[in-house]
Design a protein around this motif. Structure first.
Motif, PDB file in Angstrom:
ATOM      1  N   ILE A 132       6.072   6.766  -1.745  1.00 41.74           N
ATOM      2  CA  ILE A 132       5.190   7.491  -0.840  1.00 41.74           C
ATOM      3  C   ILE A 132       5.245   8.813  -1.733  1.00 41.74           C
ATOM      4  CG2 ILE A 132       7.274   8.259   0.622  1.00 41.74           C
ATOM      5  CD1 ILE A 132       5.146   8.395   2.985  1.00 41.74           C
ATOM      6  N   TYR A 133       4.198   9.599  -1.605  1.00 40.41           N
ATOM      7  CA  TYR A 133       4.036  10.920  -1.881  1.00 40.41           C
ATOM      8  C   TYR A 133       4.017  11.883  -0.626  1.00 40.41           C
ATOM      9  CZ  TYR A 133       2.933   9.009  -6.723  1.00 40.41           C
ATOM     10  OH  TYR A 133       2.772   8.609  -7.841  1.00 40.41           O
ATOM     11  N   ILE A 134       4.817  12.945  -0.812  1.00 35.82           N
ATOM     12  CA  ILE A 134       4.942  13.938   0.200  1.00 35.82           C
ATOM     13  C   ILE A 134       4.310  15.389  -0.471  1.00 35.82           C
ATOM     14  CG2 ILE A 134       6.230  15.034   2.061  1.00 35.82           C
ATOM     15  CD1 ILE A 134       7.854  12.428   2.282  1.00 35.82           C
ATOM     16  N   SER A 135       3.268  15.819   0.291  1.00 33.91           N
ATOM     17  CA  SER A 135       3.263  17.206  -0.245  1.00 33.91           C
ATOM     18  C   SER A 135       3.947  18.349   0.315  1.00 33.91           C
ATOM     19  CB  SER A 135       1.413  17.454   0.001  1.00 33.91           C
ATOM     20  OG  SER A 135       0.750  16.658  -0.551  1.00 33.91           O
ATOM     21  N   PHE A 137      12.793   2.074  -3.111  1.00 31.52           N
ATOM     22  CA  PHE A 137      11.725   2.672  -2.733  1.00 31.52           C
ATOM     23  C   PHE A 137      11.531   4.256  -3.153  1.00 31.52           C
ATOM     24  CE2 PHE A 137      10.218   5.539   0.995  1.00 31.52           C
ATOM     25  CZ  PHE A 137       8.944   5.072   0.916  1.00 31.52           C
ATOM     26  N   LYS A 138      10.477   4.581  -3.566  1.00 32.15           N
ATOM     27  CA  LYS A 138      10.727   5.854  -4.139  1.00 32.15           C
ATOM     28  C   LYS A 138      10.022   6.889  -3.243  1.00 32.15           C
ATOM     29  CE  LYS A 138      12.536   5.185  -8.459  1.00 32.15           C
ATOM     30  NZ  LYS A 138      13.778   5.506  -8.524  1.00 32.15           N
ATOM     31  N   ILE A 139      10.730   8.121  -3.097  1.00 32.79           N
ATOM     32  CA  ILE A 139       9.947   9.169  -2.535  1.00 32.79           C
ATOM     33  C   ILE A 139       9.757  10.406  -3.452  1.00 32.79           C
ATOM     34  CG2 ILE A 139      10.457  11.201  -0.695  1.00 32.79           C
ATOM     35  CD1 ILE A 139      12.634   9.143   0.517  1.00 32.79           C
ATOM     36  N   THR A 140       8.577  10.680  -3.727  1.00 33.00           N
ATOM     37  CA  THR A 140       7.879  11.588  -4.503  1.00 33.00           C
ATOM     38  C   THR A 140       7.414  12.921  -3.941  1.00 33.00           C
ATOM     39  OG1 THR A 140       7.336   9.813  -6.019  1.00 33.00           O
ATOM     40  CG2 THR A 140       6.367  12.028  -6.498  1.00 33.00           C
ATOM     41  N   GLY A 141       8.004  13.813  -4.265  1.00 31.90           N
ATOM     42  CA  GLY A 141       7.729  15.216  -3.706  1.00 31.90           C
ATOM     43  C   GLY A 141       6.664  15.729  -4.617  1.00 31.90           C
ATOM     44  N   HIS A 142       5.348  16.326  -4.143  1.00 29.88           N
ATOM     45  CA  HIS A 142       4.294  16.853  -4.752  1.00 29.88           C
ATOM     46  C   HIS A 142       4.006  18.311  -4.352  1.00 29.88           C
ATOM     47  CE1 HIS A 142       0.038  17.435  -5.942  1.00 29.88           C
ATOM     48  NE2 HIS A 142       0.388  16.636  -6.655  1.00 29.88           N
ATOM     49  N   MET A 143       3.818  19.092  -5.458  1.00 27.94           N
ATOM     50  CA  MET A 143       3.632  20.409  -5.320  1.00 27.94           C
ATOM     51  C   MET A 143       2.394  20.693  -6.054  1.00 27.94           C
ATOM     52  SD  MET A 143       5.777  23.491  -6.608  1.00 27.94           S
ATOM     53  CE  MET A 143       5.389  25.320  -6.268  1.00 27.94           C
ATOM     54  N   PRO A 203       0.808  -1.170   0.088  1.00 30.93           N
ATOM     55  CA  PRO A 203       0.075   0.103   0.076  1.00 30.93           C
ATOM     56  C   PRO A 203       0.815   1.178  -0.131  1.00 30.93           C
ATOM     57  CG  PRO A 203       0.052  -0.897   1.980  1.00 30.93           C
ATOM     58  CD  PRO A 203       0.777  -1.705   1.343  1.00 30.93           C
ATOM     59  N   PHE A 204       0.258   2.288  -0.540  1.00 29.14           N
ATOM     60  CA  PHE A 204       1.012   3.663  -0.425  1.00 29.14           C
ATOM     61  C   PHE A 204      -0.039   4.668  -0.190  1.00 29.14           C
ATOM     62  CE2 PHE A 204      -0.614   3.153  -4.836  1.00 29.14           C
ATOM     63  CZ  PHE A 204      -0.733   4.332  -5.199  1.00 29.14           C
ATOM     64  N   PHE A 205       0.499   5.855  -0.019  1.00 32.83           N
ATOM     65  CA  PHE A 205      -0.339   7.107   0.532  1.00 32.83           C
ATOM     66  C   PHE A 205       0.506   8.247   0.124  1.00 32.83           C
ATOM     67  CE2 PHE A 205       1.234   5.519   4.480  1.00 32.83           C
ATOM     68  CZ  PHE A 205       1.945   6.536   5.064  1.00 32.83           C
ATOM     69  N   MET A 206      -0.580   9.523   0.301  1.00 27.40           N
ATOM     70  CA  MET A 206       0.097  10.809   0.331  1.00 27.40           C
ATOM     71  C   MET A 206      -0.057  11.457   1.504  1.00 27.40           C
ATOM     72  SD  MET A 206      -0.987  14.247  -2.129  1.00 27.40           S
ATOM     73  CE  MET A 206      -0.059  13.509  -3.492  1.00 27.40           C
ATOM     74  N   THR A 207       1.093  12.085   1.937  1.00 26.31           N
ATOM     75  CA  THR A 207       1.084  12.531   3.523  1.00 26.31           C
ATOM     76  C   THR A 207       1.820  14.023   3.210  1.00 26.31           C
ATOM     77  OG1 THR A 207       2.238  12.174   5.449  1.00 26.31           O
ATOM     78  CG2 THR A 207       3.592  11.397   3.662  1.00 26.31           C
ATOM     79  N   ASN A 208       1.382  14.620   4.178  1.00 23.25           N
ATOM     80  CA  ASN A 208       2.058  15.903   4.567  1.00 23.25           C
ATOM     81  C   ASN A 208       3.467  15.890   5.163  1.00 23.25           C
ATOM     82  OD1 ASN A 208       1.591  15.981   7.288  1.00 23.25           O
ATOM     83  ND2 ASN A 208      -0.512  16.617   6.968  1.00 23.25           N
ATOM     84  N   GLY A 209       3.905  14.765   5.541  1.00 19.77           N
ATOM     85  CA  GLY A 209       5.061  14.604   6.237  1.00 19.77           C
ATOM     86  C   GLY A 209       5.415  14.696   7.658  1.00 19.77           C
TER      87      GLY A 209
END
Length: 192
Positions: free
Chosen positions: A94-97, A136-142, A70-76
């Motif tokens: 994981i996606y970090i906003s 494992f990938k860490i994706t930054g989201h803007m 599983p994965f999710f977007m988080t504010n970190g």
């Protein structure tokens, strides 16, 4: 499979329409009893902020125990050492906003967030990834909003320094009209 557990969030971003104080959660036990995970390769756990929701965290752990990645977007903000280990070990990404390229703008857009805490928590994920040798990938989201539009180029040029392997963008509905009314800014953004 995309599951939105609740709109609860520990911050209140300027572009967010969700009720971040909501306490109405999907019940993870009912989901476990009634949703067959077998056909799904990808399980996206969403909120609000999944790490602020006990139900979402419990479902994440269940899905991981079923080897579903599983994965999710988080504010970190809520990634502690234990969750950094769980996320890296059980997820592919994981996606970090982050929503900005500077601390000042980040804290304006992600109201209630602290840049330094998010940066420290990204480093926890990187450290856990190194320890496990995980792919494992860490994706930054803007999410582009009026408050951060000037930082798009900076976000692109500095994403690796923030700890991201890749980045993605979304935008608030107000941005296209704003850029239409600001042709010189639009040209400058394209150039930069």
């Amino acid at each position: 499979l995309k599951i939105e557990f609740c709109e609860l969030c520990n911050i209140n971003c300027v572009m967010c329409w969700q009720d971040h104080k909501s306490r109405t959660f999907l019940n993870h036990k009912i989901l476990i009893e009634n949703v067959d995970l077998e056909p799904f390769d990808s399980i996206d756990i969403q909120g609000g902020e999944p790490l602020a929701m006990p139900e979402a965290k419990a479902f994440y752990e269940y899905a991981a125990s079923e080897k579903k990645r599983p994965f999710f977007m988080t504010n970190g903000l809520l990634i502690d050492d234990e969750w950094a280990e769980k996320i890296v070990f059980n997820s592919v990404s994981i996606y970090i906003s982050l929503n900005a390229a500077t601390a000042k703008t980040h804290e304006i857009v992600n109201r209630g967030s602290k840049w330094d805490v998010v940066m420290k928590n990204i480093r926890k994920l990187q450290d856990a990834r190194r320890r496990h040798g995980a792919a494992f990938k860490i994706t930054g989201h803007m999410t582009i909003v009026l408050e951060n539009v000037q930082e798009i180029a900076l976000f692109i040029s500095h994403f690796a320094e923030f700890g991201f392997d890749q980045i993605g963008f979304g935008y608030d509905q107000k941005v296209p009209e704003y850029l239409k009314a600001q042709p010189f800014l639009k040209i400058a953004l394209k150039r930069d």
